[in-house]
Design a protein around this motif. Sequence first.
Motif, PDB file in Angstrom:
ATOM      1  N   SER A   1      -4.652  -1.614  -1.580  1.00 16.47           N
ATOM      2  CA  SER A   1      -4.973  -1.884  -0.184  1.00 16.47           C
ATOM      3  C   SER A   1      -5.061  -3.396  -0.026  1.00 16.47           C
ATOM      4  N   GLN A   2      -5.151  -3.863   1.197  1.00 18.35           N
ATOM      5  CA  GLN A   2      -5.263  -5.301   1.416  1.00 18.35           C
ATOM      6  C   GLN A   2      -6.528  -5.857   0.769  1.00 18.35           C
ATOM      7  N   SER A   3      -7.630  -5.142   0.893  1.00 21.11           N
ATOM      8  CA  SER A   3      -8.885  -5.626   0.313  1.00 21.11           C
ATOM      9  C   SER A   3      -8.836  -5.607  -1.213  1.00 21.11           C
TER      10      SER A   3
ATOM     11  N   LYS B   1      -1.892   6.239   2.102  1.00 20.25           N
ATOM     12  CA  LYS B   1      -3.127   6.152   2.867  1.00 20.25           C
ATOM     13  C   LYS B   1      -3.685   7.551   3.090  1.00 20.25           C
TER      14      LYS B   1
ATOM     15  N   SER C   1       1.559 -11.064   6.827  1.00 18.66           N
ATOM     16  CA  SER C   1       2.331  -9.875   7.165  1.00 18.66           C
ATOM     17  C   SER C   1       3.724  -9.935   6.541  1.00 18.66           C
TER      18      SER C   1
ATOM     19  N   THR D   1       0.870  -1.172   0.000  1.00 14.99           N
ATOM     20  CA  THR D   1       0.000   0.000   0.000  1.00 14.99           C
ATOM     21  C   THR D   1       0.908   1.223   0.000  1.00 14.99           C
TER      22      THR D   1
ATOM     23  N   LYS E   1      -1.768  -7.831   9.503  1.00 12.07           N
ATOM     24  CA  LYS E   1      -2.373  -6.873  10.423  1.00 12.07           C
ATOM     25  C   LYS E   1      -2.924  -5.699   9.614  1.00 12.07           C
ATOM     26  N   SER E   2      -3.931  -5.043  10.139  1.00  7.25           N
ATOM     27  CA  SER E   2      -4.583  -3.958   9.406  1.00  7.25           C
ATOM     28  C   SER E   2      -3.607  -2.837   9.061  1.00  7.25           C
ATOM     29  N   GLU E   3      -2.586  -2.642   9.890  1.00  9.45           N
ATOM     30  CA  GLU E   3      -1.632  -1.556   9.643  1.00  9.45           C
ATOM     31  C   GLU E   3      -0.498  -1.944   8.698  1.00  9.45           C
ATOM     32  N   ASP E   4      -0.428  -3.203   8.297  1.00 11.40           N
ATOM     33  CA  ASP E   4       0.647  -3.647   7.404  1.00 11.40           C
ATOM     34  C   ASP E   4       0.515  -2.995   6.033  1.00 11.40           C
TER      35      ASP E   4
END
Length: 203
Positions: free
Chosen positions: A160-162, A93, A180, A90, A188-191
């Motif tokens: 993004s991850q999604s 942000k 990760s 990513t 993790k969401s912050e990765d």
Amino acid sequence: YLQQGVDIDGVDNSPEMLSICQYKADQLKLRPTLYEQYLEHLELPRKYKTILVPSSTLQLITELEAIELAMKRLYEHLLPGGILVASMMTLWKEGEPLESEWEKTAVRKTDGVTFRRVARSWFDPISECEHTEDLYQKIIDEQVVMEELHQRSPATRSYSQSQAKDLFEKAGFQNVRLFSEFTFDVVKSEDRLFSVIGQKPFS
């Protein structure tokens, strides 16, 4: 991998990168099978149990139509039950600066020549692509004796991850999992750096 006895082929769209790979293989007395192809036009004579796409390579394909073609070609080159593995990032942000700039220098020990890289990048939230400008300089006695400017616009697409998960699933992959960075730890969401693994159905 080849040195470890893994049955593996290599693909790159850069003849220079393939030449470097071949040179290193020659030093190790290895005989790799290498192909100069673009992923979106991948056409190899065999199918694989595993395909590894390292170094966020998928993100260098910035056109949406082209990345969909690339994912389709990768899918078609897997055996039933085969696995596609790719690292992704990513790049930006919400709320972060859209532009960045940094500089790095290194001195060659053999002759004291200095090499400097000045890098600038800017991100377009609408296209979700990053644009880059890199200036490389060779410096002798504090004087720039040679320089090259490399511009890529766009250079890379951010995921993004999604979005990464959707990319795999849209291509037909199942059991898509994110990890990760380069570990087997659950993402993790912050990765911002993560690895994606997807499986081609057995039937």
